[in-house]
Design an enzyme around this catalytic site. Sequence first.
Site, PDB file in Angstrom:
ATOM      1  N   SER A 236     -24.204  13.684 -34.713  1.00 29.05           N
ATOM      2  CA  SER A 236     -25.544  13.868 -35.282  1.00 29.05           C
ATOM      3  C   SER A 236     -25.497  13.475 -36.753  1.00 29.05           C
ATOM      4  O   SER A 236     -24.461  13.101 -37.280  1.00 29.05           O
ATOM      5  CB  SER A 236     -25.985  15.327 -35.141  1.00 29.05           C
ATOM      6  OG  SER A 236     -25.160  16.180 -35.942  1.00 29.05           O
ATOM      7  N   LYS A 237     -26.649  13.590 -37.408  1.00 27.10           N
ATOM      8  CA  LYS A 237     -26.748  13.151 -38.803  1.00 27.10           C
ATOM      9  C   LYS A 237     -25.816  13.915 -39.732  1.00 27.10           C
ATOM     10  O   LYS A 237     -25.448  13.411 -40.785  1.00 27.10           O
ATOM     11  CB  LYS A 237     -28.197  13.288 -39.277  1.00 27.10           C
ATOM     12  CG  LYS A 237     -29.131  12.249 -38.671  1.00 27.10           C
ATOM     13  CD  LYS A 237     -30.530  12.367 -39.213  1.00 27.10           C
ATOM     14  CE  LYS A 237     -31.441  11.311 -38.624  1.00 27.10           C
ATOM     15  NZ  LYS A 237     -32.829  11.419 -39.128  1.00 27.10           N
ATOM     16  N   ARG A 238     -25.435  15.121 -39.332  1.00 28.14           N
ATOM     17  CA  ARG A 238     -24.541  15.881 -40.226  1.00 28.14           C
ATOM     18  C   ARG A 238     -23.142  15.256 -40.287  1.00 28.14           C
ATOM     19  O   ARG A 238     -22.353  15.572 -41.167  1.00 28.14           O
ATOM     20  CB  ARG A 238     -24.461  17.348 -39.795  1.00 28.14           C
ATOM     21  CG  ARG A 238     -23.702  17.599 -38.515  1.00 28.14           C
ATOM     22  CD  ARG A 238     -23.592  19.113 -38.260  1.00 28.14           C
ATOM     23  NE  ARG A 238     -22.877  19.393 -37.039  1.00 28.14           N
ATOM     24  CZ  ARG A 238     -23.410  19.405 -35.826  1.00 28.14           C
ATOM     25  NH1 ARG A 238     -24.695  19.124 -35.687  1.00 28.14           N
ATOM     26  NH2 ARG A 238     -22.698  19.691 -34.765  1.00 28.14           N
ATOM     27  N   GLY A 240     -22.773  12.050 -40.652  1.00 27.70           N
ATOM     28  CA  GLY A 240     -22.967  10.767 -41.335  1.00 27.70           C
ATOM     29  C   GLY A 240     -24.093  10.008 -40.661  1.00 27.70           C
ATOM     30  O   GLY A 240     -24.819  10.537 -39.832  1.00 27.70           O
TER      31      GLY A 240
END
Length: 465
Positions: A236-238, A240
């Site tokens: 996920s975006k966490r 990167g």
Amino acid sequence: MEIRTRFAPSPTGYLHIGGARTALFNYLFARQHKGKFILRIEDTDMARSTEESTQAILDGMQWLGLNWDEGPYYQSKRFELYKEHAYKFLEMGKAYKCYCTPEELEQRREEAIKQGKPPKYDGRCRNKKDEPGKPFAIRFKVPHGTTLVKDIIKGNVAFENDEIEDLIILRSDKTPTYNLCVVVDDATMEITHVIRGDDHLNNTPKQILMYEAFCYSVPVFAHLPMILGSDKTRLSKRHGATSVMAYKEMGYLPHALVNYLARLGWSHGDQEIFTMEDLIEKFSLENVGKSSGVFNPEKLLWLNQHYLKEGKIEELALLLIPFLEAKGYNAPADKRLPNIVKGLQERAKTLVEMADSAEFYFKEDIVYEENAAKKFLTPDMAALLDILIDRLHTLPAFTHEAIEAVFNDITNEKTIKLGKIAQPVRVALTGRTVSPGIFEVIETLGKETTIARLKKASAHCLLTH
């Protein structure tokens, strides 16, 4: 038999890393077998599908070099075909009309959950008589028995049909549902191999039952394990960037990302570096691992640095231009660009980093890093810089070799090491202590710019100490 694979994203967002890997594996498999790679846009979710997302997917595919042979086909333009199939199921007695309202279905699901039962449809409309004028959905009749999914990666996976509810294939508003659309599309497009993420595995027995009900050939399945972040949770975006085009904006090269995605869950011995031609030749679904791949940003960065270091100067120069233009520099008109790239490609990890490092070539006025100026642009350096200015000014051929000879003459005359003059000159010309080789820098900057910057530095030496 011609091998035909497909990539079928939903245009509800960007092309993400997992989708790009799925597209790549389909592309490689088709190319290796001299087959066809089809692009299909599954845009039946009219509320969430957007033209911007569709374009983002197409842009991402083209940037990665995953050129499709047919398509893009749009499911939103094929609704009549899906409806025909739904009603054909009805005529064949393999589907039935369901008159249950969404509210009734939700109430029954909640009751089932309270009673600890599976919240699946109870089939109460299976044998119901027609109720003319009343809205209805069409449900596929799931037969009793066991459905075996023969998967190249997962092996054989058995599903008990009694655990699969009679699924809606056409809603009461006459819009088709996902599983029907997929079966109709894959069958009519003659897809031979369905290579997709294993989050679709639970849909596969439902789709196989519909293939068989229509006497369509069942394609070969290969379900890819998902990609995990470094903490072993779903990417996920966490962890990167997850968007393919975000990596383009961060200055990654498309072939570096392709190489990395190919190795994310697939291997060919210990080989790490692959050209697209290598991948087409060596890729096999049998060598895709059963466990999830872990996304490693550092490994991707290492690959990108490798491709920058080994890349062709002309190609890298073209790729660098947009990043320089974003800084306000007229890079396309600058004939020095190939030399600039040549001097920077050894150390740069991304095109963004290369553009940052190249700024001193384009700036009108160099700003010195405070510590660098304090250490190297000292009063005693003014005279040395003035000597260098005079020598360079009278230099007939402004080449790397001639410039190096000037520096060697000065160091011999003054009995000093090269670093004694090279580092102050580097600061004078670039504003910092790290740059490509100083002779390359001077040659690329040219005589006029070099002398102007050295004069400014000489004055700075006398004024600020």
